[in-house]
Design a protein around this motif. Structure first.
Motif, PDB file in Angstrom:
ATOM      1  N   ALA A 143       0.830  -1.206   0.000  1.00 57.90           N
ATOM      2  CA  ALA A 143       0.000   0.000   0.000  1.00 57.90           C
ATOM      3  C   ALA A 143       0.864   1.255   0.000  1.00 57.90           C
ATOM      4  N   SER A 144       1.890   1.262   0.818  1.00 50.96           N
ATOM      5  CA  SER A 144       2.790   2.416   0.889  1.00 50.96           C
ATOM      6  C   SER A 144       3.544   2.616  -0.423  1.00 50.96           C
ATOM      7  N   ALA A 145       4.076   1.520  -0.978  1.00 50.93           N
ATOM      8  CA  ALA A 145       4.851   1.608  -2.220  1.00 50.93           C
ATOM      9  C   ALA A 145       3.981   2.064  -3.387  1.00 50.93           C
ATOM     10  N   ALA A 146       2.713   1.691  -3.366  1.00 45.67           N
ATOM     11  CA  ALA A 146       1.795   2.060  -4.449  1.00 45.67           C
ATOM     12  C   ALA A 146       1.074   3.377  -4.164  1.00 45.67           C
ATOM     13  N   ASN A 147       1.268   3.910  -2.952  1.00 39.79           N
ATOM     14  CA  ASN A 147       0.625   5.162  -2.548  1.00 39.79           C
ATOM     15  C   ASN A 147      -0.898   5.053  -2.612  1.00 39.79           C
ATOM     16  N   ILE A 148      -1.385   3.939  -2.070  1.00 41.33           N
ATOM     17  CA  ILE A 148      -2.832   3.713  -1.994  1.00 41.33           C
ATOM     18  C   ILE A 148      -3.164   3.283  -0.571  1.00 41.33           C
ATOM     19  N   GLY A 149      -4.422   3.190  -0.271  1.00 36.39           N
ATOM     20  CA  GLY A 149      -4.848   2.796   1.063  1.00 36.39           C
ATOM     21  C   GLY A 149      -4.687   1.301   1.314  1.00 36.39           C
ATOM     22  N   LEU A 150      -4.401   0.972   2.562  1.00 40.56           N
ATOM     23  CA  LEU A 150      -4.284  -0.434   2.960  1.00 40.56           C
ATOM     24  C   LEU A 150      -5.588  -1.178   2.697  1.00 40.56           C
ATOM     25  N   SER A 151      -6.707  -0.526   2.925  1.00 44.68           N
ATOM     26  CA  SER A 151      -8.001  -1.180   2.706  1.00 44.68           C
ATOM     27  C   SER A 151      -8.186  -1.578   1.242  1.00 44.68           C
ATOM     28  N   THR A 152      -7.595  -0.822   0.326  1.00 50.02           N
ATOM     29  CA  THR A 152      -7.683  -1.154  -1.105  1.00 50.02           C
ATOM     30  C   THR A 152      -6.960  -2.461  -1.378  1.00 50.02           C
ATOM     31  N   VAL A 153      -5.762  -2.617  -0.815  1.00 48.56           N
ATOM     32  CA  VAL A 153      -4.990  -3.848  -0.996  1.00 48.56           C
ATOM     33  C   VAL A 153      -5.729  -5.023  -0.367  1.00 48.56           C
ATOM     34  N   LYS A 154      -6.176  -4.851   0.868  1.00 51.82           N
ATOM     35  CA  LYS A 154      -6.869  -5.938   1.581  1.00 51.82           C
ATOM     36  C   LYS A 154      -8.128  -6.380   0.839  1.00 51.82           C
ATOM     37  N   SER A 155      -8.907  -5.424   0.402  1.00 53.22           N
ATOM     38  CA  SER A 155     -10.153  -5.742  -0.285  1.00 53.22           C
ATOM     39  C   SER A 155      -9.900  -6.441  -1.614  1.00 53.22           C
ATOM     40  N   PHE A 156      -8.905  -5.968  -2.360  1.00 55.96           N
ATOM     41  CA  PHE A 156      -8.572  -6.597  -3.640  1.00 55.96           C
ATOM     42  C   PHE A 156      -8.061  -8.014  -3.440  1.00 55.96           C
ATOM     43  N   GLU A 157      -7.075  -8.184  -2.550  1.00 54.98           N
ATOM     44  CA  GLU A 157      -6.502  -9.515  -2.345  1.00 54.98           C
ATOM     45  C   GLU A 157      -7.514 -10.496  -1.761  1.00 54.98           C
ATOM     46  N   GLY A 158      -8.469  -9.977  -1.032  1.00 54.71           N
ATOM     47  CA  GLY A 158      -9.515 -10.836  -0.473  1.00 54.71           C
ATOM     48  C   GLY A 158     -10.593 -11.188  -1.475  1.00 54.71           C
ATOM     49  N   GLY A 159     -10.509 -10.603  -2.667  1.00 49.82           N
ATOM     50  CA  GLY A 159     -11.491 -10.884  -3.711  1.00 49.82           C
ATOM     51  C   GLY A 159     -12.819 -10.194  -3.483  1.00 49.82           C
ATOM     52  N   ASN A 160     -12.824  -9.179  -2.623  1.00 50.25           N
ATOM     53  CA  ASN A 160     -14.070  -8.496  -2.295  1.00 50.25           C
ATOM     54  C   ASN A 160     -14.442  -7.402  -3.276  1.00 50.25           C
ATOM     55  N   THR A 161     -13.442  -6.688  -3.794  1.00 48.51           N
ATOM     56  CA  THR A 161     -13.717  -5.615  -4.749  1.00 48.51           C
ATOM     57  C   THR A 161     -12.605  -5.544  -5.781  1.00 48.51           C
ATOM     58  N   LEU A 162     -12.929  -4.941  -6.889  1.00 51.63           N
ATOM     59  CA  LEU A 162     -11.927  -4.661  -7.913  1.00 51.63           C
ATOM     60  C   LEU A 162     -11.617  -3.175  -7.803  1.00 51.63           C
ATOM     61  N   PRO A 163     -10.362  -2.827  -7.478  1.00 53.13           N
ATOM     62  CA  PRO A 163     -10.044  -1.410  -7.322  1.00 53.13           C
ATOM     63  C   PRO A 163     -10.081  -0.673  -8.663  1.00 53.13           C
ATOM     64  N   ARG A 164     -10.051   0.646  -8.565  1.00 58.97           N
ATOM     65  CA  ARG A 164      -9.963   1.452  -9.790  1.00 58.97           C
ATOM     66  C   ARG A 164      -8.713   1.034 -10.563  1.00 58.97           C
ATOM     67  N   ARG A 165      -8.764   1.218 -11.863  1.00 58.31           N
ATOM     68  CA  ARG A 165      -7.634   0.849 -12.731  1.00 58.31           C
ATOM     69  C   ARG A 165      -6.357   1.544 -12.272  1.00 58.31           C
ATOM     70  N   THR A 166      -6.445   2.797 -11.844  1.00 62.00           N
ATOM     71  CA  THR A 166      -5.250   3.527 -11.418  1.00 62.00           C
ATOM     72  C   THR A 166      -4.618   2.882 -10.184  1.00 62.00           C
ATOM     73  N   SER A 167      -5.441   2.406  -9.259  1.00 62.10           N
ATOM     74  CA  SER A 167      -4.913   1.747  -8.060  1.00 62.10           C
ATOM     75  C   SER A 167      -4.297   0.399  -8.406  1.00 62.10           C
ATOM     76  N   LEU A 168      -4.968  -0.338  -9.269  1.00 64.83           N
ATOM     77  CA  LEU A 168      -4.450  -1.639  -9.694  1.00 64.83           C
ATOM     78  C   LEU A 168      -3.116  -1.473 -10.418  1.00 64.83           C
TER      79      LEU A 168
END
Length: 75
Positions: A21-46
């Motif tokens: 999350a830090s290296a990508a400059n995005i929120g930790l919740s974005t990483v957790k949610s994506f890796e958990g298969g709960n949501t697909l983040p915005r293309r820019t975050s991915l």
């Protein structure tokens, strides 16, 4: 990049989710949610996550057997 390949890439680097999350400059919740298969983040975050992992030495493989590997030092 899929949630599975993202987790595998982090494992190769021994990165916790917070480091990605830090290296990508995005929120930790974005990483957790994506890796958990709960949501697909915005293309820019991915894209930011993938770029951060690639900058750290991960190569994403494609084709019939998608996966990840570490580049050799100096490659």
């Amino acid at each position: 990049m899929s949630p599975v390949t993202c987790r595998a890439a982090r494992a190769l680097l021994a990165w916790p989710q917070q480091q990605l999350a830090s290296a990508a400059n995005i929120g930790l919740s974005t990483v957790k949610s994506f890796e958990g298969g709960n949501t697909l983040p915005r293309r820019t975050s991915l894209d930011a996550m993938q770029r951060a992992l690639e900058a750290a030495g991960v190569t994403f493989t494609n084709g019939g057997e998608p996966g990840v590997k570490l580049r050799k030092a100096g490659s």
